[in-house]
Design an enzyme around this catalytic site. Structure first.
Site, short mmCIF file in Angstrom:
data_model
loop_
_atom_site.label_atom_id
_atom_site.label_comp_id
_atom_site.label_asym_id
_atom_site.label_seq_id
_atom_site.Cartn_x
_atom_site.Cartn_y
_atom_site.Cartn_z
N GLY A 43 0.82 -1.22 0.00
CA GLY A 43 0.00 0.00 0.00
C GLY A 43 0.84 1.26 0.00
N ASP A 44 1.93 1.24 0.74
CA ASP A 44 2.83 2.39 0.76
C ASP A 44 3.50 2.58 -0.60
OD1 ASP A 44 2.26 2.95 3.43
OD2 ASP A 44 3.89 1.68 4.16
N ALA A 45 3.91 1.47 -1.22
CA ALA A 45 4.53 1.56 -2.55
C ALA A 45 3.52 2.07 -3.57
CB ALA A 45 5.07 0.19 -2.97
#
Length: 156
Positions: free
Chosen positions: A100-102
């Site tokens: 999700g961060d990527a």
């Protein structure tokens, strides 16, 4: 936290900075939503559970782009013009930690580069998918070229 969120919004507005908001693991109150709607926020990130805390149309009407991640099912992006369904890439996944961060990093990158929404979505999903091909959140270093190749783009 509502007070911290309100202070961040005020600081971003005072300094005329772009504001991107994530609902990730946050308790969202009605007051927070009102602050968000009256802020200079441009992007809101949420997953398919967190998004139930807000009225997407209210945010879109305030020119906030709402980005909803759906894990292995891709993402959907709501803008004033339309909703973009963005399928994910079928890669051999080992661990979803950090995906999700990527994804968010890829989305923000494309957004700041003024790419069209279709390319932003494809790129963000490529970043998220590539992040799942290694164990752990920081073991996989994804290059710009690698993500662009995955979406069929050969150059920036």
């Amino acid at each position: 936290d509502g007070d911290v969120f309100e202070q961040c919004v005020e600081i971003a507005q005072r300094h005329r900075k772009k504001l991107f908001v994530s609902l990730h693991n946050s308790e969202v109150s009605e007051h927070d939503i009102d602050v968000l709607k009256n802020s200079n926020a441009e992007l809101l990130f949420a997953d398919n559970i967190e998004i139930k805390k807000v009225n997407v149309q209210d945010l879109v009407d305030k020119n906030i782009i709402v980005v909803v991640t759906k894990g292995k099912y891709g993402s959907v992006v709501y803008t004033k013009d339309c909703a973009y369904e963005c399928p994910t890439h079928d890669l051999k996944s080992k661990d979803s930690t950090g995906a999700g961060d990527a994804f968010a990093a890829g989305f923000v990158y494309g957004y700041l580069k003024d790419w069209n929404m279709e390319k932003i979505c494809k790129f963000a999903n490529a970043m998220g998918a590539l992040a799942t091909t290694a164990y752990g959140a920081r073991t996989r270093r994804i290059t710009l070229e690698e993500a662009l190749n995955l979406i069929g783009e050969n150059k920036c």
